[in-house]
Write a protein that holds these residues in place. Structure first.
Motif, PDB file in Angstrom:
ATOM      1  N   GLU A 143       0.828  -1.203   0.000  1.00  0.00           N
ATOM      2  CA  GLU A 143       0.000   0.000   0.000  1.00  0.00           C
ATOM      3  C   GLU A 143       0.869   1.263   0.000  1.00  0.00           C
ATOM      4  OE1 GLU A 143      -3.405   2.276   2.666  1.00  0.00           O
ATOM      5  OE2 GLU A 143      -3.257   0.083   2.751  1.00  0.00           O
ATOM      6  N   PRO A 150      -6.028   3.445  -2.551  1.00  0.00           N
ATOM      7  CA  PRO A 150      -4.925   2.681  -1.965  1.00  0.00           C
ATOM      8  C   PRO A 150      -5.320   1.248  -1.653  1.00  0.00           C
ATOM      9  CG  PRO A 150      -5.923   4.099  -0.314  1.00  0.00           C
ATOM     10  CD  PRO A 150      -6.581   4.440  -1.627  1.00  0.00           C
ATOM     11  N   SER A 152      -3.363  -2.990  -0.673  1.00  0.00           N
ATOM     12  CA  SER A 152      -2.140  -3.730  -0.336  1.00  0.00           C
ATOM     13  C   SER A 152      -1.387  -4.197  -1.579  1.00  0.00           C
ATOM     14  CB  SER A 152      -2.473  -4.931   0.564  1.00  0.00           C
ATOM     15  OG  SER A 152      -3.433  -5.767  -0.062  1.00  0.00           O
TER      16      SER A 152
END
Length: 279
Positions: A143, A150, A152
């Motif tokens: 991220e 946003p 991971s």
């Protein structure tokens, strides 16, 4: 990464290239198209498929964005800047699509054991790493705080995000979708989304935490690699890697089943947007 590589290595890869149709192609059609492909590939009526697409000046909102307290004000601002606003049916938040952003959808059939969600993300990450391996830059998946949408599996080089990945699962088919900022200014795109959130949220308290955007953490691949990349350049890299991961790569169009399924899936996307009031 072995499992991701196994997922990329398909007996056949059908390529549906719609990257040159941007001006004549509504982004709502793209999301209806991927749902159609999920059903056909998931049912075994079509091989694994890679679809590429480019849309001009479109902001794609996530479902959570439609709950912003001053959404109408934010949408009006984007439209004044010359952008069309739609809502997608997969996860995530607002992203910018324009002629410098290439979208790639990889549609896989779910095996008997199913495809773990991270395995789908890893397969796309591995593909992008392979496509740009000649630049000797490390492409990380983590991220990037301060970026728009946003997650991971934000893809970045030296801490600057150039791509985001999402997934759509439907009827035993899995669509792993990525937007690649190929050229243009990544920070200018981020500034646009920042202004949208500033207007659509203001200082209002919300249950959902919307991103605080810092435009400097986003860039395009051309900026990060110091190379004048075009959509066509990246398409060639994609085709080369898919060919290396398959015994048979071919250009295709929708088959008869998909042509039959598509109007229904497209209509669902349209109705969702009509309900929210973005079209």
């Amino acid at each position: 990464m072995n499992e991701a590589l196994n997922l990329l290595c398909q007996p056949q890869w059908r390529v549906i290239d719609q990257s040159a149709a941007g001006m004549h192609f509504n982004a709502l059609e793209s999301f209806g198209m991927d749902d159609t492909l999920c059903e056909s590939v998931g049912s075994g009526e079509a091989p694994a498929t890679a679809r590429t697409w480019v849309h001009h000046n479109t902001i794609v909102l996530g479902i959570q964005d439609t709950r912003l307290p001053f959404l109408t004000e934010g949408v009006q601002f984007l439209e004044q800047q010359g952008y069309r606003v739609i809502v997608r049916n997969s996860g995530g938040l607002a992203v910018v699509l324009d002629e410098g952003v290439l979208n790639i959808s990889l549609i896989f059939p779910e095996a008997e054991k199913g495809i773990d969600i991270n395995r789908g993300y890893d397969a796309m990450w591995l593909l992008i790493q392979e496509m740009f391996s000649d630049f000797n830059e490390t492409i990380e998946a983590k991220e990037i705080v301060g970026s728009y949408c946003p997650g991971s599996y934000d893809l970045s080089i030296n801490g600057k995000k150039f791509a985001g990945i999402s997934q759509r699962r439907l009827r035993k088919g899995v669509a792993v979708q990525i937007y690649l900022c190929v050229n243009g200014s990544g920070s200018a795109r981020a500034q646009l989304i920042k202004q949208f959130y500033d207007l659509a949220k203001k200082e209002e308290e919300t249950k959902f935490i919307y991103p605080q955007i810092f435009p400097e953490v986003m860039a395009s691949l051309s900026e990060l690699l110091s190379a004048e990349l075009t959509i066509a350049d990246v398409m060639l890299r994609l085709l080369q890697r898919l060919k290396a991961n398959s015994s048979f790569l071919f250009n295709g169009q929708l088959n008869p089943l998909e042509l039959e399924l598509y109007p229904g899936y497209f209509q669902r996307v349209v109705e969702r947007n009509e309900k929210i009031g973005t079209i």
